[in-house]
Design a protein around this motif. Structure first.
Motif, PDB file in Angstrom:
ATOM      1  N   ALA A 172      48.048 144.954   2.498  1.00  0.00           N
ATOM      2  CA  ALA A 172      47.147 145.953   1.910  1.00  0.00           C
ATOM      3  C   ALA A 172      47.605 147.371   2.247  1.00  0.00           C
ATOM      4  N   GLY A 173      48.039 147.575   3.493  1.00  0.00           N
ATOM      5  CA  GLY A 173      48.499 148.897   3.899  1.00  0.00           C
ATOM      6  C   GLY A 173      49.800 149.290   3.228  1.00  0.00           C
ATOM      7  N   GLU A 174      50.738 148.365   3.148  1.00  0.00           N
ATOM      8  CA  GLU A 174      52.019 148.660   2.505  1.00  0.00           C
ATOM      9  C   GLU A 174      51.842 148.914   1.011  1.00  0.00           C
ATOM     10  N   LYS A 175      50.933 148.168   0.399  1.00  0.00           N
ATOM     11  CA  LYS A 175      50.675 148.354  -1.024  1.00  0.00           C
ATOM     12  C   LYS A 175      50.173 149.772  -1.308  1.00  0.00           C
ATOM     13  N   GLU A 176      49.330 150.275  -0.423  1.00  0.00           N
ATOM     14  CA  GLU A 176      48.851 151.654  -0.566  1.00  0.00           C
ATOM     15  C   GLU A 176      49.959 152.650  -0.246  1.00  0.00           C
ATOM     16  N   ALA A 177      50.736 152.370   0.800  1.00  0.00           N
ATOM     17  CA  ALA A 177      51.783 153.299   1.237  1.00  0.00           C
ATOM     18  C   ALA A 177      52.860 153.483   0.175  1.00  0.00           C
ATOM     19  N   ILE A 178      53.161 152.445  -0.570  1.00  0.00           N
ATOM     20  CA  ILE A 178      54.170 152.518  -1.616  1.00  0.00           C
ATOM     21  C   ILE A 178      53.817 153.603  -2.647  1.00  0.00           C
ATOM     22  N   LYS A 179      52.533 153.847  -2.821  1.00  0.00           N
ATOM     23  CA  LYS A 179      52.085 154.834  -3.814  1.00  0.00           C
ATOM     24  C   LYS A 179      52.252 156.269  -3.322  1.00  0.00           C
ATOM     25  N   LEU A 180      52.401 156.454  -2.014  1.00  0.00           N
ATOM     26  CA  LEU A 180      52.406 157.788  -1.430  1.00  0.00           C
ATOM     27  C   LEU A 180      53.826 158.347  -1.360  1.00  0.00           C
ATOM     28  N   SER A 181      53.938 159.615  -0.955  1.00  0.00           N
ATOM     29  CA  SER A 181      55.206 160.326  -1.130  1.00  0.00           C
ATOM     30  C   SER A 181      56.245 160.051  -0.048  1.00  0.00           C
ATOM     31  N   ALA A 182      55.853 159.644   1.143  1.00  0.00           N
ATOM     32  CA  ALA A 182      56.827 159.445   2.217  1.00  0.00           C
ATOM     33  C   ALA A 182      57.848 158.379   1.830  1.00  0.00           C
ATOM     34  N   SER A 183      59.103 158.634   2.141  1.00  0.00           N
ATOM     35  CA  SER A 183      60.185 157.715   1.774  1.00  0.00           C
ATOM     36  C   SER A 183      60.355 156.576   2.768  1.00  0.00           C
ATOM     37  N   TRP A 184      59.697 156.688   3.922  1.00  0.00           N
ATOM     38  CA  TRP A 184      59.819 155.660   4.965  1.00  0.00           C
ATOM     39  C   TRP A 184      58.431 155.263   5.438  1.00  0.00           C
ATOM     40  N   ILE A 185      58.258 153.976   5.722  1.00  0.00           N
ATOM     41  CA  ILE A 185      56.949 153.442   6.076  1.00  0.00           C
ATOM     42  C   ILE A 185      57.059 152.694   7.404  1.00  0.00           C
ATOM     43  N   MET A 186      56.314 153.163   8.385  1.00  0.00           N
ATOM     44  CA  MET A 186      56.279 152.524   9.702  1.00  0.00           C
ATOM     45  C   MET A 186      55.059 151.618   9.797  1.00  0.00           C
ATOM     46  N   VAL A 187      55.233 150.439  10.384  1.00  0.00           N
ATOM     47  CA  VAL A 187      54.097 149.549  10.617  1.00  0.00           C
ATOM     48  C   VAL A 187      54.036 149.212  12.101  1.00  0.00           C
ATOM     49  N   ALA A 188      52.812 149.072  12.598  1.00  0.00           N
ATOM     50  CA  ALA A 188      52.643 148.753  14.015  1.00  0.00           C
ATOM     51  C   ALA A 188      51.253 148.186  14.252  1.00  0.00           C
ATOM     52  N   ASP A 189      51.102 147.556  15.395  1.00  0.00           N
ATOM     53  CA  ASP A 189      49.817 146.991  15.793  1.00  0.00           C
ATOM     54  C   ASP A 189      48.879 148.094  16.270  1.00  0.00           C
ATOM     55  N   ASP A 190      47.602 147.736  16.407  1.00  0.00           N
ATOM     56  CA  ASP A 190      46.623 148.673  16.951  1.00  0.00           C
ATOM     57  C   ASP A 190      46.690 148.755  18.475  1.00  0.00           C
ATOM     58  N   ASP A 191      47.602 148.002  19.073  1.00  0.00           N
ATOM     59  CA  ASP A 191      47.765 148.048  20.530  1.00  0.00           C
ATOM     60  C   ASP A 191      49.179 148.475  20.924  1.00  0.00           C
ATOM     61  N   ALA A 192      49.848 149.205  20.014  1.00  0.00           N
ATOM     62  CA  ALA A 192      51.210 149.680  20.281  1.00  0.00           C
ATOM     63  C   ALA A 192      51.198 151.200  20.302  1.00  0.00           C
ATOM     64  N   TYR A 193      51.507 151.773  21.458  1.00  0.00           N
ATOM     65  CA  TYR A 193      51.398 153.212  21.654  1.00  0.00           C
ATOM     66  C   TYR A 193      52.798 153.840  21.656  1.00  0.00           C
ATOM     67  N   PRO A 194      53.155 154.573  20.600  1.00  0.00           N
ATOM     68  CA  PRO A 194      54.495 155.173  20.557  1.00  0.00           C
ATOM     69  C   PRO A 194      54.630 156.338  21.521  1.00  0.00           C
ATOM     70  N   SER A 195      55.816 156.476  22.089  1.00  0.00           N
ATOM     71  CA  SER A 195      56.096 157.657  22.904  1.00  0.00           C
ATOM     72  C   SER A 195      55.962 158.891  22.028  1.00  0.00           C
ATOM     73  N   ALA A 196      55.726 160.042  22.650  1.00  0.00           N
ATOM     74  CA  ALA A 196      55.412 161.255  21.907  1.00  0.00           C
ATOM     75  C   ALA A 196      56.523 161.672  20.948  1.00  0.00           C
ATOM     76  N   ASP A 197      57.754 161.241  21.215  1.00  0.00           N
ATOM     77  CA  ASP A 197      58.890 161.628  20.370  1.00  0.00           C
ATOM     78  C   ASP A 197      59.322 160.504  19.438  1.00  0.00           C
ATOM     79  N   TYR A 198      58.488 159.470  19.276  1.00  0.00           N
ATOM     80  CA  TYR A 198      58.914 158.303  18.491  1.00  0.00           C
ATOM     81  C   TYR A 198      59.171 158.666  17.031  1.00  0.00           C
TER      82      TYR A 198
END
Length: 309
Positions: free
Chosen positions: A81-107
């Motif tokens: 569902a999220g990827e289907k929506e993201a495909i419509k948007l302008s960003a050329s790259w799509i990141m996916v992650a869990d709700d328990d994954a905390y990226p470092s500030a420079d990720y």
């Protein structure tokens, strides 16, 4: 001046409100913001829906989008569902992650920098490293092996994480940043897997588009709970989806694994294990064999062997 990377983010959540809050805060602290964050709420009933209604309308340097699903579609359905929506948007790259994954500030900045500097042909995906309980979780990034085995992949090694970057063949759905053109060419995640192995199956297709790399200095801290080895609803999806994956891409190994798993299931009573375990295993084998995907009417989230006995 606020700058945004050419990257959007898709997060899936279900009844982990406190972890979700921490995750969203980590994206708010990025040195380079994404263009948007899509949060797919898998019919949570712990206050997540109310929280996200407020979060979506707060002032932000990136677009905030909430998708509230009417019922729990599992990680696979949520990501779809999220990827289907993201495909419509302008960003050329799509990141996916869990709700328990905390990226470092420079990720986000690190992923964007690698993408912009890459000159090696078609790039399908890039990721950072996954840290669990203070150590690199090596199994989240894998290399491809030759052969017809489910173990067509081998886990990365500690020494790989001393490199500036290294090529991988499989990336778990903890932090990959995927090329939208690649997604449009090979398709989105298979929503019918429900949970487990959906990411590996997707990477199998993405790898046909182009290369994938890990840049280990950029980390995601995966706040996982201790693993419970007891048979549960997740065991059904793990067995079933493994067989589906093998049947699609590694047919010779599929026949071998099918035989071994069937023998193991039938022998359950002889090993002092209950008929419920044998039934779960045989059901998973049957469904994997004929391709019955989606959520099973018996093995829904929360089912466990103890509860059913």
């Amino acid at each position: 001046m606020i700058k945004n990377a050419n990257i959007g983010v898709v997060l899936v959540t279900f009844n982990r409100l406190e972890k979700l809050k921490k995750t969203l805060e980590s994206y708010a602290e990025q040195t380079l913001y994404p263009q948007y964050i899509i949060v797919v709420n898998n019919a949570s009933n712990d206050g997540t829906t109310d929280f996200l209604a407020e979060w979506e309308n707060e002032a932000s340097p990136y677009k905030r989008i909430v998708i509230n699903l009417s019922h729990n579609l599992g990680g696979s359905g949520g990501y779809y569902a999220g990827e289907k929506e993201a495909i419509k948007l302008s960003a050329s790259w799509i990141m996916v992650a869990d709700d328990d994954a905390y990226p470092s500030a420079d990720y986000i900045e690190g992923m964007d920098s690698f993408i912009q500097s890459y000159i090696g042909g078609r790039l399908a995906a890039v990721c950072g490293s996954v840290v669990e309980k203070g150590s690199y979780a090596l199994w989240h990034r894998r290399f491809k092996r030759k052969g017809f085995s489910l173990e067509y992949s081998e886990v990365t090694r500690p020494e790989d994480y001393q490199k500036k970057d290294f090529e991988v063949s499989y990336i778990s759905y903890v932090g990959p940043v995927m090329n939208k053109v690649a997604l449009q060419e090979v398709g989105l995640v298979d929503k019918d897997f429900f949970i487990w192995n959906d990411d590996i199956e997707h990477m199998q297709r993405l790898g046909k588009y182009g290369k994938m790399f890990c840049v280990p200095r950029y980390e995601l801290h995966h706040d996982v709970d201790s693993q419970n080895s007891a048979l549960s609803w997740k065991s059904y999806y793990g067995l079933r989806n493994n067989l589906v994956l093998l049947k699609r891409y590694f047919p010779l190994r599929f026949l071998i694994v099918l035989s071994l798993l069937t023998a193991k299931a039938i022998l359950c009573p002889l090993k002092g294990k209950c008929l419920q375990e044998m039934r779960l295993r045989l059901t998973a084998i049957k469904d994997g064999l004929v391709g019955n995907l989606g959520i099973h009417p018996v093995y829904k989230p929360g089912w466990s062997l103890k509860k059913s006995v």
